[in-house]
Design a protein around this motif. Sequence first.
Motif, PDB file in Angstrom:
ATOM      1  N   PRO A  84       0.805  -1.231   0.000  1.00  0.00           N
ATOM      2  CA  PRO A  84       0.000   0.000   0.000  1.00  0.00           C
ATOM      3  C   PRO A  84       0.838   1.281   0.000  1.00  0.00           C
ATOM      4  CG  PRO A  84      -0.418  -1.312   1.995  1.00  0.00           C
ATOM      5  CD  PRO A  84       0.539  -2.087   1.161  1.00  0.00           C
ATOM      6  N   GLU A  85       1.997   1.252   0.657  1.00  0.00           N
ATOM      7  CA  GLU A  85       2.775   2.494   0.790  1.00  0.00           C
ATOM      8  C   GLU A  85       3.474   2.885  -0.509  1.00  0.00           C
ATOM      9  OE1 GLU A  85       3.240  -0.111   2.969  1.00  0.00           O
ATOM     10  OE2 GLU A  85       1.794   0.709   4.416  1.00  0.00           O
ATOM     11  N   ASN A  86       4.238   1.956  -1.073  1.00  0.00           N
ATOM     12  CA  ASN A  86       5.082   2.357  -2.201  1.00  0.00           C
ATOM     13  C   ASN A  86       4.931   1.482  -3.437  1.00  0.00           C
ATOM     14  OD1 ASN A  86       6.195   0.049  -1.336  1.00  0.00           O
ATOM     15  ND2 ASN A  86       8.077   0.931  -0.532  1.00  0.00           N
ATOM     16  N   GLY A  87       3.975   0.557  -3.401  1.00  0.00           N
ATOM     17  CA  GLY A  87       3.762  -0.283  -4.584  1.00  0.00           C
ATOM     18  C   GLY A  87       4.821  -1.350  -4.815  1.00  0.00           C
ATOM     19  N   ALA A  88       5.689  -1.593  -3.820  1.00  0.00           N
ATOM     20  CA  ALA A  88       6.678  -2.672  -3.966  1.00  0.00           C
ATOM     21  C   ALA A  88       5.937  -4.001  -4.124  1.00  0.00           C
ATOM     22  CB  ALA A  88       7.587  -2.731  -2.746  1.00  0.00           C
ATOM     23  N   ARG A  89       6.520  -4.902  -4.917  1.00  0.00           N
ATOM     24  CA  ARG A  89       5.813  -6.161  -5.197  1.00  0.00           C
ATOM     25  C   ARG A  89       6.299  -7.298  -4.304  1.00  0.00           C
ATOM     26  NH1 ARG A  89       5.420  -9.220 -11.048  1.00  0.00           N
ATOM     27  NH2 ARG A  89       7.651  -9.482 -10.697  1.00  0.00           N
ATOM     28  N   TRP A  90       5.348  -7.942  -3.660  1.00  0.00           N
ATOM     29  CA  TRP A  90       5.626  -9.104  -2.806  1.00  0.00           C
ATOM     30  C   TRP A  90       5.022 -10.336  -3.452  1.00  0.00           C
ATOM     31  CZ3 TRP A  90       7.740  -8.944   2.348  1.00  0.00           C
ATOM     32  CH2 TRP A  90       8.137  -7.666   2.749  1.00  0.00           C
ATOM     33  N   LEU A  91       5.736 -11.441  -3.336  1.00  0.00           N
ATOM     34  CA  LEU A  91       5.232 -12.712  -3.863  1.00  0.00           C
ATOM     35  C   LEU A  91       4.720 -13.568  -2.701  1.00  0.00           C
ATOM     36  CD1 LEU A  91       8.107 -13.613  -6.373  1.00  0.00           C
ATOM     37  CD2 LEU A  91       6.036 -12.273  -6.813  1.00  0.00           C
ATOM     38  N   LEU A  92       3.817 -14.476  -3.033  1.00  0.00           N
ATOM     39  CA  LEU A  92       3.216 -15.351  -2.029  1.00  0.00           C
ATOM     40  C   LEU A  92       3.528 -16.805  -2.403  1.00  0.00           C
ATOM     41  CD1 LEU A  92       1.223 -14.882   0.349  1.00  0.00           C
ATOM     42  CD2 LEU A  92      -0.620 -15.348  -1.252  1.00  0.00           C
ATOM     43  N   CYS A  93       4.068 -17.549  -1.438  1.00  0.00           N
ATOM     44  CA  CYS A  93       4.448 -18.940  -1.732  1.00  0.00           C
ATOM     45  C   CYS A  93       3.207 -19.803  -1.916  1.00  0.00           C
ATOM     46  CB  CYS A  93       5.310 -19.503  -0.617  1.00  0.00           C
ATOM     47  SG  CYS A  93       5.758 -21.226  -0.886  1.00  0.00           S
ATOM     48  N   SER A  94       3.186 -20.585  -2.985  1.00  0.00           N
ATOM     49  CA  SER A  94       2.042 -21.462  -3.257  1.00  0.00           C
ATOM     50  C   SER A  94       1.937 -22.572  -2.213  1.00  0.00           C
ATOM     51  CB  SER A  94       2.184 -22.076  -4.651  1.00  0.00           C
ATOM     52  OG  SER A  94       3.412 -22.772  -4.760  1.00  0.00           O
ATOM     53  N   ARG A  95       3.046 -22.850  -1.505  1.00  0.00           N
ATOM     54  CA  ARG A  95       3.015 -23.984  -0.582  1.00  0.00           C
ATOM     55  C   ARG A  95       2.826 -23.578   0.872  1.00  0.00           C
ATOM     56  NH1 ARG A  95       7.738 -27.992  -2.771  1.00  0.00           N
ATOM     57  NH2 ARG A  95       9.088 -26.799  -1.382  1.00  0.00           N
ATOM     58  N   CYS A  96       3.509 -22.509   1.324  1.00  0.00           N
ATOM     59  CA  CYS A  96       3.468 -22.209   2.762  1.00  0.00           C
ATOM     60  C   CYS A  96       2.955 -20.806   3.057  1.00  0.00           C
ATOM     61  CB  CYS A  96       4.839 -22.430   3.394  1.00  0.00           C
ATOM     62  SG  CYS A  96       6.057 -21.163   2.990  1.00  0.00           S
ATOM     63  N   ASP A  97       2.543 -20.064   2.020  1.00  0.00           N
ATOM     64  CA  ASP A  97       1.979 -18.713   2.180  1.00  0.00           C
ATOM     65  C   ASP A  97       2.973 -17.663   2.669  1.00  0.00           C
ATOM     66  OD1 ASP A  97      -0.406 -19.610   1.221  1.00  0.00           O
ATOM     67  OD2 ASP A  97      -1.583 -19.238   3.023  1.00  0.00           O
ATOM     68  N   THR A  98       4.250 -18.000   2.727  1.00  0.00           N
ATOM     69  CA  THR A  98       5.255 -16.988   3.078  1.00  0.00           C
ATOM     70  C   THR A  98       5.246 -15.894   2.013  1.00  0.00           C
ATOM     71  OG1 THR A  98       6.661 -18.492   4.319  1.00  0.00           O
ATOM     72  CG2 THR A  98       7.774 -16.619   3.300  1.00  0.00           C
ATOM     73  N   GLU A  99       5.456 -14.655   2.458  1.00  0.00           N
ATOM     74  CA  GLU A  99       5.494 -13.516   1.526  1.00  0.00           C
ATOM     75  C   GLU A  99       6.922 -13.010   1.446  1.00  0.00           C
ATOM     76  OE1 GLU A  99       2.883 -10.719   3.376  1.00  0.00           O
ATOM     77  OE2 GLU A  99       1.130 -12.015   3.136  1.00  0.00           O
ATOM     78  N   TRP A 100       7.367 -12.663   0.243  1.00  0.00           N
ATOM     79  CA  TRP A 100       8.705 -12.065   0.138  1.00  0.00           C
ATOM     80  C   TRP A 100       8.749 -11.021  -0.978  1.00  0.00           C
ATOM     81  CZ3 TRP A 100       7.516 -16.789  -1.920  1.00  0.00           C
ATOM     82  CH2 TRP A 100       7.963 -17.077  -3.198  1.00  0.00           C
ATOM     83  N   LEU A 101       9.682 -10.107  -0.761  1.00  0.00           N
ATOM     84  CA  LEU A 101       9.825  -8.973  -1.659  1.00  0.00           C
ATOM     85  C   LEU A 101      10.537  -9.392  -2.954  1.00  0.00           C
ATOM     86  CD1 LEU A 101       9.421  -5.868  -1.628  1.00  0.00           C
ATOM     87  CD2 LEU A 101      11.651  -5.685  -0.510  1.00  0.00           C
ATOM     88  N   PHE A 102      10.033  -8.886  -4.075  1.00  0.00           N
ATOM     89  CA  PHE A 102      10.629  -9.269  -5.352  1.00  0.00           C
ATOM     90  C   PHE A 102      10.558  -8.088  -6.324  1.00  0.00           C
ATOM     91  CE2 PHE A 102      10.608 -11.682  -9.479  1.00  0.00           C
ATOM     92  CZ  PHE A 102      11.830 -12.318  -9.306  1.00  0.00           C
ATOM     93  N   GLN A 103      11.441  -8.099  -7.306  1.00  0.00           N
ATOM     94  CA  GLN A 103      11.471  -7.023  -8.300  1.00  0.00           C
ATOM     95  C   GLN A 103      10.115  -6.919  -9.003  1.00  0.00           C
ATOM     96  OE1 GLN A 103      14.519  -8.189  -6.790  1.00  0.00           O
ATOM     97  NE2 GLN A 103      14.407  -9.593  -8.486  1.00  0.00           N
ATOM     98  N   ARG A 104       9.710  -5.705  -9.286  1.00  0.00           N
ATOM     99  CA  ARG A 104       8.435  -5.535  -9.985  1.00  0.00           C
ATOM    100  C   ARG A 104       8.543  -5.890 -11.448  1.00  0.00           C
ATOM    101  NH1 ARG A 104       5.275  -0.099  -8.250  1.00  0.00           N
ATOM    102  NH2 ARG A 104       4.108  -0.472 -10.143  1.00  0.00           N
ATOM    103  N   LEU A 105       9.719  -5.655 -12.021  1.00  0.00           N
ATOM    104  CA  LEU A 105       9.847  -5.824 -13.468  1.00  0.00           C
ATOM    105  C   LEU A 105      10.682  -7.048 -13.816  1.00  0.00           C
ATOM    106  CD1 LEU A 105      10.439  -2.043 -14.195  1.00  0.00           C
ATOM    107  CD2 LEU A 105       8.297  -3.299 -14.428  1.00  0.00           C
TER     108      LEU A 105
END
Length: 275
Positions: A182-203
């Motif tokens: 919400p703050e800066n539009g950084a893209r986070w990915l969600l693990c299909s197996r354990c729902d962990t979220e992590w930061l990843f490049q947008r492009l």
Amino acid sequence: MTLERIIQKLDELEKKEGKLPELLQFYHKILQIQAGVGDQLEKPIPGLTRDASMVRLRQGKPLLEASEFTFDLILFQNTLREVTGVFSEFSHFIGITPEALIESPPEKLVSRDFIEAWYAGEDLPPTEAISQDIIRELIHAAVKPFLMDHAGALIGFVEQETWRRSYCPICGGTPDFAYLEPENGARWLLCSRCDTEWLFQRLQCPYCQNQDQNNLSFYSDDDEVYRLYVCEKCKRYLKAIDLRKAGSEVEVSLERLLTYELDAQAREYGYLAIG
Ligand SMILES: [Zn+2]
Ligand SMILES: [Zn+2]
């Protein structure tokens, strides 16, 4: 706990709509099983120190190796039996025959070897009556509460800024959903197996690492809440929600399920899901 919040939101949706679409009815039941198992689990003590975790992450290695993924096999097999029951109930929808599941009970079939192979993304030991794809789905659903439990114990060790890889920092799984912060539009990915979220490049495509902007694009809905990232190089897609537009009240891991129409749209455009 997240699973309980998701179930509550699905309950509210069901009340509002009268009846949930069949896909959501299916997930509703699976989530209830997973949450019930999650309640019975004790948070594992991490087998790694913070320093050892840091070393591993810097080498690009996830924090939970197959040999470190310990769980109660009996409870897992009971969970697998319950999950199989739901798959049988929705068998017409999943495209299997319930007889196959009854004749070769997966909880008898699936041993620790299966789970290790599944975890490592390798071929499973050969089976007769049930297809490997279905067994993978069953393991995925039954193992999730156990994996989430480990993830909860390890997530504090993940330095988001230093990871930024295309696979889960905890279990090494593939992402199947994303959100923009919400703050800066950084893209986070969600693990299909354990729902962990992590930061990843947008492009960058998390499936083939493509960074060529001519081969990457996204579709968006009129309200610009949802995005469908597509990669022309590997023809994969990634669904996402923009929390700058959707608000932070949203449950991201539920959005992954609610956006099933985006999956249909992506397939119609000729893109492939992960797997
Ligand atoms: Zn994971
Ligand atoms: Zn790609």
